[in-house]
Motif scaffolding. Sequence first.
Motif, PDB file in Angstrom:
ATOM      1  N   PRO A  72       0.677  -1.128  -0.123  1.00 34.71           N
ATOM      2  CA  PRO A  72       0.049   0.067   0.094  1.00 34.71           C
ATOM      3  C   PRO A  72       0.712   1.236   0.005  1.00 34.71           C
ATOM      4  CG  PRO A  72      -0.997  -1.512   1.470  1.00 34.71           C
ATOM      5  CD  PRO A  72       0.257  -2.156   0.956  1.00 34.71           C
ATOM      6  N   ASP A  73       2.009   1.273   0.605  1.00 33.90           N
ATOM      7  CA  ASP A  73       2.834   2.605   0.611  1.00 33.90           C
ATOM      8  C   ASP A  73       4.044   2.382   0.087  1.00 33.90           C
ATOM      9  OD1 ASP A  73       0.834   3.681   2.328  1.00 33.90           O
ATOM     10  OD2 ASP A  73       1.772   3.138   4.073  1.00 33.90           O
ATOM     11  N   ARG A  74       4.174   1.628  -0.989  1.00 29.60           N
ATOM     12  CA  ARG A  74       5.475   1.317  -1.700  1.00 29.60           C
ATOM     13  C   ARG A  74       5.092   1.060  -3.323  1.00 29.60           C
ATOM     14  NH1 ARG A  74       9.969  -0.874   0.676  1.00 29.60           N
ATOM     15  NH2 ARG A  74      11.515  -1.824  -0.754  1.00 29.60           N
ATOM     16  N   VAL A  75       6.059   1.523  -4.189  1.00 26.98           N
ATOM     17  CA  VAL A  75       5.870   1.874  -5.573  1.00 26.98           C
ATOM     18  C   VAL A  75       6.987   0.977  -6.311  1.00 26.98           C
ATOM     19  CG1 VAL A  75       6.441   3.997  -5.934  1.00 26.98           C
ATOM     20  CG2 VAL A  75       4.707   2.628  -7.401  1.00 26.98           C
ATOM     21  N   ARG A  76       6.864   0.306  -7.275  1.00 22.80           N
ATOM     22  CA  ARG A  76       7.892   0.040  -8.099  1.00 22.80           C
ATOM     23  C   ARG A  76       7.862   0.543  -9.387  1.00 22.80           C
ATOM     24  NH1 ARG A  76       9.911  -6.297  -8.931  1.00 22.80           N
ATOM     25  NH2 ARG A  76      10.139  -5.950  -6.937  1.00 22.80           N
ATOM     26  N   ALA A 115      17.207   4.294  -3.770  1.00 22.48           N
ATOM     27  CA  ALA A 115      15.991   3.357  -3.866  1.00 22.48           C
ATOM     28  C   ALA A 115      16.076   2.473  -2.756  1.00 22.48           C
ATOM     29  CB  ALA A 115      16.159   2.397  -5.013  1.00 22.48           C
ATOM     30  N   ASP A 116      14.850   2.018  -2.031  1.00 22.24           N
ATOM     31  CA  ASP A 116      14.853   1.131  -0.964  1.00 22.24           C
ATOM     32  C   ASP A 116      15.174  -0.198  -1.354  1.00 22.24           C
ATOM     33  OD1 ASP A 116      13.721   2.959   1.015  1.00 22.24           O
ATOM     34  OD2 ASP A 116      11.649   2.931  -0.115  1.00 22.24           O
ATOM     35  N   SER A 117      14.987  -0.437  -2.768  1.00 26.31           N
ATOM     36  CA  SER A 117      15.569  -1.872  -3.343  1.00 26.31           C
ATOM     37  C   SER A 117      15.427  -1.666  -4.805  1.00 26.31           C
ATOM     38  CB  SER A 117      14.713  -3.030  -2.922  1.00 26.31           C
ATOM     39  OG  SER A 117      13.474  -2.902  -3.319  1.00 26.31           O
ATOM     40  N   TRP A 118      16.312  -2.395  -5.556  1.00 25.97           N
ATOM     41  CA  TRP A 118      16.373  -2.190  -6.847  1.00 25.97           C
ATOM     42  C   TRP A 118      16.907  -3.618  -7.300  1.00 25.97           C
ATOM     43  CZ3 TRP A 118      21.311  -3.652  -8.020  1.00 25.97           C
ATOM     44  CH2 TRP A 118      22.236  -3.248  -7.018  1.00 25.97           C
ATOM     45  N   GLY A 119      16.742  -3.891  -8.831  1.00 29.00           N
ATOM     46  CA  GLY A 119      17.321  -4.851  -9.497  1.00 29.00           C
ATOM     47  C   GLY A 119      17.049  -5.033 -11.027  1.00 29.00           C
ATOM     48  N   ALA A 120      17.414  -5.922 -11.499  1.00 27.63           N
ATOM     49  CA  ALA A 120      17.464  -6.179 -13.130  1.00 27.63           C
ATOM     50  C   ALA A 120      17.062  -7.453 -13.613  1.00 27.63           C
ATOM     51  CB  ALA A 120      18.692  -5.564 -13.664  1.00 27.63           C
ATOM     52  N   TRP A 136      14.573  -2.025 -12.523  1.00 28.02           N
ATOM     53  CA  TRP A 136      13.447  -1.541 -11.534  1.00 28.02           C
ATOM     54  C   TRP A 136      14.028  -0.958 -10.105  1.00 28.02           C
ATOM     55  CZ3 TRP A 136      13.274  -3.846  -6.775  1.00 28.02           C
ATOM     56  CH2 TRP A 136      13.787  -5.085  -6.710  1.00 28.02           C
ATOM     57  N   ALA A 137      13.263  -0.119  -9.528  1.00 27.95           N
ATOM     58  CA  ALA A 137      13.423   0.420  -8.305  1.00 27.95           C
ATOM     59  C   ALA A 137      12.318   0.469  -7.604  1.00 27.95           C
ATOM     60  CB  ALA A 137      14.394   1.753  -8.486  1.00 27.95           C
ATOM     61  N   GLU A 138      12.656   0.388  -6.186  1.00 30.41           N
ATOM     62  CA  GLU A 138      11.335   0.865  -5.270  1.00 30.41           C
ATOM     63  C   GLU A 138      11.541   1.823  -4.165  1.00 30.41           C
ATOM     64  OE1 GLU A 138      10.345  -2.905  -3.521  1.00 30.41           O
ATOM     65  OE2 GLU A 138       9.786  -3.976  -5.398  1.00 30.41           O
ATOM     66  N   CYS A 139      10.394   2.614  -3.941  1.00 30.68           N
ATOM     67  CA  CYS A 139      10.477   3.530  -2.822  1.00 30.68           C
ATOM     68  C   CYS A 139       9.199   3.558  -2.118  1.00 30.68           C
ATOM     69  CB  CYS A 139      10.680   4.746  -3.388  1.00 30.68           C
ATOM     70  SG  CYS A 139       9.455   5.478  -4.540  1.00 30.68           S
TER      71      CYS A 139
END
Length: 147
Positions: A72-76, A115-120, A136-139
């Motif tokens: 709910p409070d996180r977007v990729r 970013a809070d997390s990231w990847g490929a 991608w990256a998430e916040c």
Amino acid sequence: MATVSPPWSYTLQLPHDPRAPGIARATLRTVLAAHGLTELAPTAELLASELLTNAHLHTRGPYALRLLSVEPDRVRIAVWDTDPRVPPGFGEAPPRAAPADAEHGRGLPLVRACADSWGASVLRELGASKGGKLLWAECARAEWPVG
């Protein structure tokens, strides 16, 4: 009673046009506002801008922006492009430091830092898939301590 918002995702197909990253950033701001996530906009826009610019500068074909509610409070924020090569510093290896006088080379390390997390993911061409890669990256909203 708490409500749970349903998961959502948006995909914006973009041509290889220098105006495309700006259009994608405006779309990102609109989507976040529609889902009550405007406080994520500055970080999400920075992440999207770097990923979109990378796709535009280093590929010749179309690319796409995908926004996905992870929680709910996180977007990729994900950007697909046609080149299957994962850029240096965004895979497993640590990023290289850009020379002080370089005009490029700071974007993906910036994504990793913000970013809070990231990847490929490298995508194989199967059926309707066009192959390529997805960075991608998430916040997320900051969690404030209660007390």
